[in-house]
Design an enzyme around this catalytic site. Sequence first.
Site, PDB file in Angstrom:
ATOM      1  N   GLY A  78      41.658  18.889  68.473  1.00 37.78           N
ATOM      2  CA  GLY A  78      42.776  19.737  68.884  1.00 37.78           C
ATOM      3  C   GLY A  78      43.398  20.434  67.685  1.00 37.78           C
ATOM      4  N   ASP A 128      47.789  27.376  77.425  1.00 29.32           N
ATOM      5  CA  ASP A 128      47.127  26.466  78.369  1.00 29.32           C
ATOM      6  C   ASP A 128      45.861  25.962  77.687  1.00 29.32           C
ATOM      7  OD1 ASP A 128      45.851  25.183  80.437  1.00 29.32           O
ATOM      8  OD2 ASP A 128      45.738  26.929  81.765  1.00 29.32           O
ATOM      9  N   ASP A 180      35.643  22.923  76.584  1.00 25.30           N
ATOM     10  CA  ASP A 180      34.462  23.512  77.241  1.00 25.30           C
ATOM     11  C   ASP A 180      34.060  24.811  76.536  1.00 25.30           C
ATOM     12  OD1 ASP A 180      34.657  21.448  79.057  1.00 25.30           O
ATOM     13  OD2 ASP A 180      35.904  22.613  80.438  1.00 25.30           O
TER      14      ASP A 180
HETATM   15  O1  RIB Z   1      37.788  20.789  81.011  1.00 26.50           O
HETATM   16  C1  RIB Z   1      38.544  21.383  82.007  1.00 26.50           C
HETATM   17  C2  RIB Z   1      37.950  21.089  83.355  1.00 26.50           C
HETATM   18  O2  RIB Z   1      38.040  19.722  83.613  1.00 26.50           O
HETATM   19  C3  RIB Z   1      38.645  21.766  84.518  1.00 26.50           C
HETATM   20  O3  RIB Z   1      38.133  23.039  84.798  1.00 26.50           O
HETATM   21  C4  RIB Z   1      38.474  20.763  85.642  1.00 26.50           C
HETATM   22  O4  RIB Z   1      37.684  21.228  86.678  1.00 26.50           O
HETATM   23  C5  RIB Z   1      37.914  19.513  84.987  1.00 26.50           C
HETATM   24  O5  RIB Z   1      36.587  19.378  85.230  1.00 26.50           O
END
Ligand code: RIB
Length: 301
Positions: free
Chosen positions: A215, A239, A245
Amino acid sequence: MIAVVGSLNLDLVAPVPHHPVPGETVLGGDIGQHPGGKGANQAVAAARLGGDVAFVGRVGDDDAGEFLVGAARERGVDTTCITRTPGVPTGRALIAVAPTGENSIIVSPGANSRLGAADCEAAGDRLRAARVTLLQQEVPDEANHAAARLSGGLVVYNPAPAVPGAVPPAHVDLLVPNRTELAALTGTREPETLDEVAEAARLLKGAGAVVVTLGADGVLLLEGGARLHVPAHRVRPADTTGAGDTFCGALAVALAEGEPLERAVRWASAAAALSTTRAGAQSSAPDRDEVEALLAGSGVG
Ligand code: RIB
């Protein structure tokens, strides 16, 4: 090509003044519905950055499933290896976002929990052709193990979310946990300092290299005996949902393009920082020009 094997969720996102403690009810703002799921978020982030991405996953035979597959396709992901599962709901995530940008998430996996080895075998041509295969922990271990076995390129494993009892594939080329996931994998308490993070990461067996996302504290890369700390870009977060991801999707693009790991990590850190400045998991993923501009501005492009 990049193959992503993983989850698709319909994210139901509510802004909250603070996160509820057990037993507390918090009045939040208007709810929003967005495409999400760690796998789909990583695939979309990689496609937005120019990656040629094929996705392997499952949705229910319902409107939410249609919406998620359509969203991924529109964003440039090859969705032909996503299967509709009759009689099972599409995965959903209930997400609360506080004014600090920090989130808390409940996932109901639904059809994601039905992904198995047979789905990966059916997508074997994509997996064998992939230069990078990206995996996470929102689908059963069985699917991840089969995907790792079939992959013709680098296997990047993001052990997110931290699932008690989840078993990573026997060998992965690159493991990308955050602090919590590192603690879950090693059975240690959550590491705080960089030295503690490095010590915990060295307990991991079977990974070629480990990249720990921290982070606001940046990223720690451990490869062989070497250790490199990449500080975080200073941004104002709106956010943080999906930042990890975006990091993984960007990392996969850079590695598929043959970039060395250090450069790939710096690129992915810039992409993740940009994603935190906007709302949503997939809608916040930056494009290539934005990442290059941030890196050039920080003097490391
Ligand atoms: O990493 C974020 C994701 O975690 C969200 O989009 C939610 O669906 C969960 O899977």
